[in-house]
Write an enzyme that holds these catalytic residues in place. Sequence first.
Site, PDB file in Angstrom:
ATOM      1  CD  GLU A  99      71.611  46.038   0.718  1.00  0.00           C
ATOM      2  OE1 GLU A  99      71.361  46.668  -0.317  1.00  0.00           O
ATOM      3  OE2 GLU A  99      72.505  45.196   0.783  1.00  0.00           O
ATOM      4  CG  ASP A 100      69.452  46.487  -3.263  1.00  0.00           C
ATOM      5  OD1 ASP A 100      69.869  45.946  -2.223  1.00  0.00           O
ATOM      6  OD2 ASP A 100      69.922  46.230  -4.388  1.00  0.00           O
ATOM      7  CG  ASP A 103      67.847  36.562  -1.714  1.00  0.00           C
ATOM      8  OD1 ASP A 103      66.906  35.881  -1.295  1.00  0.00           O
ATOM      9  OD2 ASP A 103      68.523  36.235  -2.705  1.00  0.00           O
ATOM     10  CG  PHE A 152      66.086  37.618  -9.482  1.00  0.00           C
ATOM     11  CD1 PHE A 152      67.107  37.454  -8.549  1.00  0.00           C
ATOM     12  CD2 PHE A 152      66.255  38.535 -10.505  1.00  0.00           C
ATOM     13  CE1 PHE A 152      68.283  38.203  -8.652  1.00  0.00           C
ATOM     14  CE2 PHE A 152      67.430  39.282 -10.612  1.00  0.00           C
ATOM     15  CZ  PHE A 152      68.441  39.107  -9.685  1.00  0.00           C
ATOM     16  NE  ARG A 165      72.862  48.301 -11.288  1.00  0.00           N
ATOM     17  CZ  ARG A 165      73.019  47.432 -10.292  1.00  0.00           C
ATOM     18  NH1 ARG A 165      72.168  47.398  -9.309  1.00  0.00           N
ATOM     19  NH2 ARG A 165      74.037  46.591 -10.291  1.00  0.00           N
TER      20      ARG A 165
HETATM   21  P1  IMP Z   1      71.749  38.586   0.242  1.00  0.00           P
HETATM   22  O1  IMP Z   1      73.158  38.647   0.719  1.00  0.00           O
HETATM   23  O2  IMP Z   1      71.408  37.203  -0.260  1.00  0.00           O
HETATM   24  O3  IMP Z   1      70.734  39.087   1.222  1.00  0.00           O
HETATM   25  O4  IMP Z   1      71.662  39.451  -1.066  1.00  0.00           O
HETATM   26  C1  IMP Z   1      71.734  40.793  -1.081  1.00  0.00           C
HETATM   27  C2  IMP Z   1      72.046  41.299  -2.474  1.00  0.00           C
HETATM   28  O5  IMP Z   1      71.685  40.360  -3.501  1.00  0.00           O
HETATM   29  C3  IMP Z   1      71.243  42.528  -2.758  1.00  0.00           C
HETATM   30  O6  IMP Z   1      71.902  43.688  -2.304  1.00  0.00           O
HETATM   31  C4  IMP Z   1      71.077  42.473  -4.256  1.00  0.00           C
HETATM   32  O7  IMP Z   1      72.160  43.088  -4.889  1.00  0.00           O
HETATM   33  C5  IMP Z   1      71.075  40.990  -4.596  1.00  0.00           C
HETATM   34  N1  IMP Z   1      69.720  40.445  -4.756  1.00  0.00           N
HETATM   35  C6  IMP Z   1      69.067  39.571  -3.960  1.00  0.00           C
HETATM   36  N2  IMP Z   1      67.847  39.287  -4.423  1.00  0.00           N
HETATM   37  C7  IMP Z   1      67.709  40.009  -5.556  1.00  0.00           C
HETATM   38  C8  IMP Z   1      66.619  40.186  -6.494  1.00  0.00           C
HETATM   39  O8  IMP Z   1      65.507  39.617  -6.401  1.00  0.00           O
HETATM   40  N3  IMP Z   1      66.866  41.023  -7.518  1.00  0.00           N
HETATM   41  C9  IMP Z   1      68.048  41.694  -7.681  1.00  0.00           C
HETATM   42  N4  IMP Z   1      69.066  41.577  -6.836  1.00  0.00           N
HETATM   43  C10 IMP Z   1      68.903  40.743  -5.772  1.00  0.00           C
END
Ligand code: IMP
Length: 177
Positions: A99-100, A103, A152, A165
């Site tokens: 995963e990238d 959050d 962010f 990106r």
């Molecule tokens: P989660 O479900 O809240 O953990 O979010 C996961 C997804 O939200 C990631 O795969 C990203 O695509 C996006 N995301 C969360 N935080 C960021 C950020 O700081 N920058 C860019 N994308 C984010």
Amino acid sequence: MTGLTLPRVLIPESKIKQRIQDLATEITFDYRGKELTVICVLKGSFIFFADLIRQIDLPISCEFMGVSSYGNKTASSGEVKMTLDMTEPLNGKHVIIVEDIVDTGLTMQYLVNNLKARKPASLKICSMLVKPESLKCDVEIDYVGFKLGKEFVVGYGLDHAGRFRQLPYIGIVENEH
Ligand code: IMP
């Protein structure tokens, strides 16, 4: 000038490359003697994934999944949708989700539940970035690149409304308005 303000550097390219090398060495050691299936979670992890797998010294198969939870906002909607599923079964395989960023963790929780049901021999998670203070559920990330606060970030595969990106570093967008 094009009017484009470049995001401020938070993690420079050299530091990312070094960390990826360390993660790949750890994964290579942990899975020695085994074959590995690595899942690239689109879109955000494509650059991290490409760099990571080229440093892993094991026989690997690459799979791709698409999930989406954000639209153009910078806060999680909490709703996760699968936009692309992989083509191969995972039954009996050693799998790492790449995963990238984690959050709230809701996307990862969804992925783990979905993939566990496919009965892999083992399932681990590797994320380039984790925001521990933002986690809303109990997910354990086995391989973490960097821990962040709640800011962010963009670059190295991560976008804001589809942009940034391609940046070679991880940065913070300033003066959004
Ligand atoms: P989660 O479900 O809240 O953990 O979010 C996961 C997804 O939200 C990631 O795969 C990203 O695509 C996006 N995301 C969360 N935080 C960021 C950020 O700081 N920058 C860019 N994308 C984010």
